[in-house]
Every structure is written in C-alpha cells, then in structure tokens.
Design a protein around this motif. Structure first.
Motif, PDB file in Angstrom:
ATOM      1  N   ASP A   1      -9.162   5.475  -8.736  1.00 41.04           N
ATOM      2  CA  ASP A   1     -10.610   5.662  -8.666  1.00 41.04           C
ATOM      3  C   ASP A   1     -10.918   6.731  -7.616  1.00 41.04           C
ATOM      4  N   ALA A   2     -11.445   7.860  -8.055  1.00 37.57           N
ATOM      5  CA  ALA A   2     -11.692   8.987  -7.145  1.00 37.57           C
ATOM      6  C   ALA A   2     -12.765   8.674  -6.111  1.00 37.57           C
ATOM      7  N   ALA A   3     -13.825   7.975  -6.502  1.00 40.16           N
ATOM      8  CA  ALA A   3     -14.902   7.672  -5.556  1.00 40.16           C
ATOM      9  C   ALA A   3     -14.406   6.731  -4.457  1.00 40.16           C
ATOM     10  N   ALA A   4     -13.626   5.723  -4.850  1.00 36.15           N
ATOM     11  CA  ALA A   4     -13.064   4.796  -3.855  1.00 36.15           C
ATOM     12  C   ALA A   4     -12.098   5.532  -2.938  1.00 36.15           C
ATOM     13  N   HIS A   5     -11.318   6.445  -3.495  1.00 34.42           N
ATOM     14  CA  HIS A   5     -10.384   7.234  -2.695  1.00 34.42           C
ATOM     15  C   HIS A   5     -11.140   8.100  -1.686  1.00 34.42           C
ATOM     16  N   ALA A   6     -12.253   8.688  -2.101  1.00 40.13           N
ATOM     17  CA  ALA A   6     -13.062   9.514  -1.195  1.00 40.13           C
ATOM     18  C   ALA A   6     -13.619   8.670  -0.052  1.00 40.13           C
ATOM     19  N   ARG A   7     -14.101   7.472  -0.361  1.00 42.78           N
ATOM     20  CA  ARG A   7     -14.621   6.590   0.701  1.00 42.78           C
ATOM     21  C   ARG A   7     -13.513   6.218   1.683  1.00 42.78           C
TER      22      ARG A   7
ATOM     23  N   GLY B   1      -5.947   1.013  -6.690  1.00 41.59           N
ATOM     24  CA  GLY B   1      -4.666   0.443  -7.099  1.00 41.59           C
ATOM     25  C   GLY B   1      -3.665   0.382  -5.953  1.00 41.59           C
ATOM     26  N   HIS B   2      -4.183   0.385  -4.709  1.00 41.79           N
ATOM     27  CA  HIS B   2      -3.331   0.375  -3.502  1.00 41.79           C
ATOM     28  C   HIS B   2      -2.389   1.574  -3.492  1.00 41.79           C
ATOM     29  N   ASN B   3      -2.756   2.640  -4.183  1.00 46.26           N
ATOM     30  CA  ASN B   3      -1.883   3.801  -4.363  1.00 46.26           C
ATOM     31  C   ASN B   3      -2.587   5.060  -3.872  1.00 46.26           C
ATOM     32  N   TRP B   4      -2.302   5.453  -2.635  1.00 41.27           N
ATOM     33  CA  TRP B   4      -2.915   6.644  -2.058  1.00 41.27           C
ATOM     34  C   TRP B   4      -2.414   7.913  -2.748  1.00 41.27           C
ATOM     35  N   ALA B   5      -1.175   7.899  -3.208  1.00 38.95           N
ATOM     36  CA  ALA B   5      -0.569   9.084  -3.815  1.00 38.95           C
ATOM     37  C   ALA B   5      -1.150   9.394  -5.189  1.00 38.95           C
ATOM     38  N   ARG B   6      -1.563   8.372  -5.917  1.00 45.14           N
ATOM     39  CA  ARG B   6      -2.119   8.569  -7.256  1.00 45.14           C
ATOM     40  C   ARG B   6      -3.223   7.530  -7.454  1.00 45.14           C
TER      41      ARG B   6
ATOM     42  N   TRP C   1       0.860  -1.169   0.000  1.00 42.97           N
ATOM     43  CA  TRP C   1       0.000   0.000   0.000  1.00 42.97           C
ATOM     44  C   TRP C   1       0.901   1.225   0.000  1.00 42.97           C
ATOM     45  N   LEU C   2       0.762   2.081  -1.023  1.00 47.41           N
ATOM     46  CA  LEU C   2       1.664   3.223  -1.213  1.00 47.41           C
ATOM     47  C   LEU C   2       1.028   4.497  -0.669  1.00 47.41           C
ATOM     48  N   PHE C   3       1.821   5.256   0.120  1.00 48.10           N
ATOM     49  CA  PHE C   3       1.378   6.525   0.701  1.00 48.10           C
ATOM     50  C   PHE C   3       2.472   7.577   0.584  1.00 48.10           C
ATOM     51  N   PRO C   4       2.081   8.857   0.480  1.00 45.63           N
ATOM     52  CA  PRO C   4       3.081   9.920   0.597  1.00 45.63           C
ATOM     53  C   PRO C   4       3.393  10.154   2.069  1.00 45.63           C
ATOM     54  N   TYR C   5       4.601  10.620   2.336  1.00 51.87           N
ATOM     55  CA  TYR C   5       5.012  11.003   3.682  1.00 51.87           C
ATOM     56  C   TYR C   5       5.986  12.163   3.540  1.00 51.87           C
ATOM     57  N   ARG C   6       5.571  13.348   3.935  1.00 55.14           N
ATOM     58  CA  ARG C   6       6.361  14.567   3.761  1.00 55.14           C
ATOM     59  C   ARG C   6       6.821  14.671   2.312  1.00 55.14           C
ATOM     60  N   HIS C   7       8.134  14.610   2.059  1.00 54.91           N
ATOM     61  CA  HIS C   7       8.651  14.723   0.692  1.00 54.91           C
ATOM     62  C   HIS C   7       9.046  13.365   0.137  1.00 54.91           C
ATOM     63  N   GLN C   8       8.565  12.302   0.763  1.00 51.66           N
ATOM     64  CA  GLN C   8       8.920  10.942   0.353  1.00 51.66           C
ATOM     65  C   GLN C   8       7.654  10.113   0.187  1.00 51.66           C
TER      66      GLN C   8
ATOM     67  N   SER D   1      -7.127  -3.753   5.709  1.00 50.31           N
ATOM     68  CA  SER D   1      -6.373  -3.855   4.454  1.00 50.31           C
ATOM     69  C   SER D   1      -7.146  -4.616   3.388  1.00 50.31           C
ATOM     70  N   ASP D   2      -8.202  -5.324   3.791  1.00 50.89           N
ATOM     71  CA  ASP D   2      -8.978  -6.101   2.820  1.00 50.89           C
ATOM     72  C   ASP D   2     -10.173  -5.329   2.263  1.00 50.89           C
ATOM     73  N   ASP D   3     -10.271  -4.044   2.586  1.00 51.89           N
ATOM     74  CA  ASP D   3     -11.349  -3.210   2.047  1.00 51.89           C
ATOM     75  C   ASP D   3     -11.239  -3.208   0.522  1.00 51.89           C
ATOM     76  N   PRO D   4     -12.317  -3.518  -0.192  1.00 49.52           N
ATOM     77  CA  PRO D   4     -12.263  -3.574  -1.669  1.00 49.52           C
ATOM     78  C   PRO D   4     -11.875  -2.252  -2.321  1.00 49.52           C
ATOM     79  N   ASP D   5     -12.054  -1.129  -1.636  1.00 46.26           N
ATOM     80  CA  ASP D   5     -11.674   0.164  -2.213  1.00 46.26           C
ATOM     81  C   ASP D   5     -10.173   0.284  -2.426  1.00 46.26           C
ATOM     82  N   TRP D   6      -9.357  -0.449  -1.644  1.00 46.27           N
ATOM     83  CA  TRP D   6      -7.904  -0.412  -1.872  1.00 46.27           C
ATOM     84  C   TRP D   6      -7.586  -0.899  -3.282  1.00 46.27           C
ATOM     85  N   ALA D   7      -8.232  -1.995  -3.690  1.00 49.69           N
ATOM     86  CA  ALA D   7      -7.987  -2.523  -5.040  1.00 49.69           C
ATOM     87  C   ALA D   7      -8.438  -1.516  -6.093  1.00 49.69           C
ATOM     88  N   LEU D   8      -9.560  -0.843  -5.841  1.00 49.90           N
ATOM     89  CA  LEU D   8     -10.070   0.131  -6.815  1.00 49.90           C
ATOM     90  C   LEU D   8      -9.121   1.317  -7.008  1.00 49.90           C
TER      91      LEU D   8
END
Length: 173
Positions: free
Chosen positions: A153-159, A145-150, A113-120, A136-143
């Motif tokens: 799916d905008a709706a899944a990211h909002a949820r 792409g397990h990528n919080w930084a990019r 699962w990818l996340f931003p942290y400060r400048h990294q 971690s098994d929430d289906p929205d993670w797959a939607l």
C-alpha cells in the motif's frame, strides 16, 4: 504505487538488473533484445535504455519514477535502514537474506518486519522497532504487508516513511 511483482527490493538491485540486461542485449541475447524492444531502437543500447525497461517491468512509467519510489514516496525523505544499526548494539535476533524472494518467503512463513539493508535484506522482530521508538503496532505495517522493500500500500508506506524519518532514520539526516 502498490505491490509490483517484478519490483526489486532496492534501487541498487534495479541498477544491477539493468546492467545485466544491457550486457545481455549487447551480447545479442534474444530475450534481452525482446525486453528492450518495448523502447524505440537506438543506434546503440545504453544503460539509460535498460533502466527504462526495468522501470516499465516494475510498473513505473520511467526510471526517475521508479527511483523516486525508493527515495521516498510523496516527497517524504528516504529512510536509511542502515541507521537502524548506527551505534546501537542489538539484543534482537534479525534474520538476514541475500535476495528479496527468500526474505519474502521467510516473512510469510515466520512473520516479522522486512527491510532492505545495502545489498541484502533483514527481517526484525517487533521489539527491534519498538526499542528504536518505532511502534510495531502501527496499523500501516499491516497495510504494507510488513514489507518495507515491496510495500502493498503506497499511502501507508508514505505515512510510515514520514514517521520513520521523524524518528531520526532519514537518509543523510
């Protein structure tokens, strides 16, 4: 907003790109001036113009729209990923990266699962999220792409943003 191929991973990265673009334009760099030509030419290029171009390049109509993407979709509070580490020792191995492209390569190759942290950026394993009460098994993670930084799916990211904020990870919370 969906997946934007030129979207930097953080609002700070966007600002850095804008400063670089502005400096290059002021130095007479043809490439920078061509990028800025998407806007009406002012008397003097300012940071607000470079920010607008960064937003346009990322597929957003304005800088405030791009900034809002990072501050929390659909009015949801922004998630402060630094709070993942507040006062908690971690028994989990997280992979750390200086840039989003390298982090995304690692995500594709090795998962997580990818996340931003400060400048990294960091990639964590499922147990890291689960230990913080974030399933971690929430289906929205797959939607997304397990990528919080990019997120893909905008709706899944909002949820997910609302769920993480409710779990105590809201910025300023």
């Amino acid at each position: 907003m969906g997946n934007h191929p030129t979207l930097p991973g953080t609002v700070t990265e966007c600002r850095i790109q804008a400063h670089r673009l502005l400096k290059a334009a002021r130095d007479g760099d043809d490439s920078a001036l061509r990028r800025l030509s998407a806007l009406p030419a002012p008397e003097r290029w300012q940071l607000k113009h470079a920010l607008a171009v960064i937003a346009l390049d990322a597929g957003f109509p304005t800088w405030p729209a791009l900034k809002a993407h990072f501050e929390g979709p659909d009015g949801a509070p922004a998630v402060d990923t630094e709070r993942f580490f507040d006062g908690r020792g971690s028994a989990y191995l997280n992979r750390w990266f200086r840039d989003l492209a390298t982090a995304e390569e690692s995500l594709r190759a090795d998962g997580g699962w990818l996340f931003p942290y400060r400048h990294q950026f960091f990639i964590c394993e499922a147990g890291f999220l689960d230990a913080r009460g974030i399933p971690s098994d929430d289906p929205d993670w797959a939607l997304i792409g397990h990528n919080w930084a990019r997120p893909a799916d905008a709706a899944a990211h909002a949820r997910l943003t609302r769920r993480l904020a409710a779990a105590g990870l809201a910025a300023g919370g």
